[in-house]
Design a protein around this motif. Structure first.
Motif, PDB file in Angstrom:
ATOM      1  N   TYR A 103      21.604 -16.049 -55.786  1.00 37.90           N
ATOM      2  CA  TYR A 103      20.196 -15.759 -55.511  1.00 37.90           C
ATOM      3  C   TYR A 103      19.335 -16.969 -55.910  1.00 37.90           C
ATOM      4  O   TYR A 103      18.536 -16.897 -56.854  1.00 37.90           O
ATOM      5  N   PRO A 104      19.475 -18.078 -55.193  1.00 39.24           N
ATOM      6  CA  PRO A 104      18.777 -19.317 -55.584  1.00 39.24           C
ATOM      7  C   PRO A 104      17.261 -19.194 -55.508  1.00 39.24           C
ATOM      8  O   PRO A 104      16.548 -19.974 -56.143  1.00 39.24           O
ATOM      9  N   GLU A 105      16.761 -18.233 -54.754  1.00 40.80           N
ATOM     10  CA  GLU A 105      15.314 -18.069 -54.633  1.00 40.80           C
ATOM     11  C   GLU A 105      14.693 -17.398 -55.865  1.00 40.80           C
ATOM     12  O   GLU A 105      13.473 -17.398 -56.024  1.00 40.80           O
ATOM     13  N   VAL A 106      15.542 -16.838 -56.735  1.00 40.75           N
ATOM     14  CA  VAL A 106      15.057 -16.152 -57.934  1.00 40.75           C
ATOM     15  C   VAL A 106      15.340 -17.060 -59.133  1.00 40.75           C
ATOM     16  O   VAL A 106      16.468 -17.158 -59.600  1.00 40.75           O
ATOM     17  N   GLN A 107      14.317 -17.704 -59.622  1.00 41.72           N
ATOM     18  CA  GLN A 107      14.482 -18.773 -60.606  1.00 41.72           C
ATOM     19  C   GLN A 107      14.879 -18.288 -61.998  1.00 41.72           C
ATOM     20  O   GLN A 107      15.358 -19.069 -62.813  1.00 41.72           O
ATOM     21  N   VAL A 108      14.682 -17.012 -62.271  1.00 44.36           N
ATOM     22  CA  VAL A 108      14.925 -16.517 -63.620  1.00 44.36           C
ATOM     23  C   VAL A 108      16.369 -16.730 -64.072  1.00 44.36           C
ATOM     24  O   VAL A 108      16.633 -17.004 -65.247  1.00 44.36           O
ATOM     25  N   PHE A 109      17.331 -16.660 -63.152  1.00 45.23           N
ATOM     26  CA  PHE A 109      18.742 -16.815 -63.532  1.00 45.23           C
ATOM     27  C   PHE A 109      19.043 -18.235 -64.015  1.00 45.23           C
ATOM     28  O   PHE A 109      19.645 -18.427 -65.072  1.00 45.23           O
ATOM     29  N   ALA A 110      18.631 -19.227 -63.237  1.00 52.78           N
ATOM     30  CA  ALA A 110      18.899 -20.615 -63.620  1.00 52.78           C
ATOM     31  C   ALA A 110      18.151 -20.986 -64.895  1.00 52.78           C
ATOM     32  O   ALA A 110      18.683 -21.692 -65.758  1.00 52.78           O
ATOM     33  N   ASN A 111      16.908 -20.501 -65.022  1.00 52.98           N
ATOM     34  CA  ASN A 111      16.123 -20.843 -66.201  1.00 52.98           C
ATOM     35  C   ASN A 111      16.725 -20.269 -67.476  1.00 52.98           C
ATOM     36  O   ASN A 111      16.821 -20.952 -68.497  1.00 52.98           O
TER      37      ASN A 111
END
Length: 246
Positions: A103-111
């Protein structure tokens, strides 16, 4: 004086607009060095960071404070906790990195994955300080078989939908909070307590971030799985009172 006011007003407005943009994007997750306000729930540990030191208190980072605190005799519980917690924090990092790919459009995971790397580093600092050894291996690989099974299950569950992925994130943070609470009741060394309290504050932040994103993006209210309702509501309430934020 009036001229100064005219200069500052546009700056303040720009800053507020930028803050609103970040909030709407669900962008920057707190790091392991985040200081949680006094509204942070105390029901899990009954106290703030040992000795009254918050993360970064007095301008010192937790890493610096760990270096300054003396190494104390290590109990079996403390040894076990360090080897377990470094893999549990790795599990969070690895799961979030996988979900960020889905889900690259949802930044919360990467952050939050970046923040979890800091958590791993914090525990590894203690492991190295006390002369313990562990090979963390590749992403998704764990010595603890319960964590290995949990990783596999959570990645599979998170792959089903964005809703499930965000719930996976919240569940991981619930588990971190519960496990850290249990270990804090068994450890005595001040440097270990300092790091574990800091990790717990980070998990408060991350739980707020995942549940807020779930609500803002999908209109879904998260229901706690491992935490009791009172503790969970206390953590979430603190999000809007200067405590944990996305």
């Amino acid at each position: 004086m009036n001229r100064l006011v005219y200069v500052l007003i546009p700056v303040v407005l720009v800053a507020l607009a930028a803050a609103g943009y970040v909030y709407l994007k669900g962008a920057e997750a707190p790091t392991a060095e985040t200081t949680v306000a006094s509204t942070t729930p105390q029901t899990m540990t009954g106290q703030s960071i040992p000795g009254g030191h918050g993360p970064g208190a007095g301008g010192a980072s937790v890493s610096t404070m760990v270096q300054q605190l003396p190494a104390e005799p290590l109990s079996e519980d403390e040894k076990e906790s360090l080897l377990f917690m470094v893999e549990e924090e790795k599990l969070a990092r690895d799961v979030y990195n996988r979900l960020a790919e889905m889900y690259p459009e949802v930044q919360v995971f990467a952050n939050i994955a970046r923040s979890e790397q800091q958590h791993v580093d914090s525990v590894m600092q203690l492991i190295e300080k006390y002369g313990l050894e562990i090979d963390l291996g590749q992403p998704g690989e764990f010595h603890n078989q319960e964590l290995q099974q949990l990783y596999n299950e959570l990645v599979d569950r998170g792959s089903k939908s964005l809703e499930e992925a965000l719930k996976v994130g919240a569940l991981i943070e619930e588990k971190d909070i519960v496990d850290l609470k249990d270990w804090l009741a068994k450890v005595d060394n001040e440097d270990i307590k300092l790091v574990y309290e800091n990790l717990m504050h980070g998990s408060f932040n991350h739980l707020c971030a995942f549940t807020r994103t779930l609500k803002n993006m999908l209109g879904i209210d998260y229901k706690p799985v491992l935490l009791d309702e009172e503790t969970y509501n206390s953590i979430i309430s603190s999000c809007s009172m200067g405590g944990p934020k996305q």
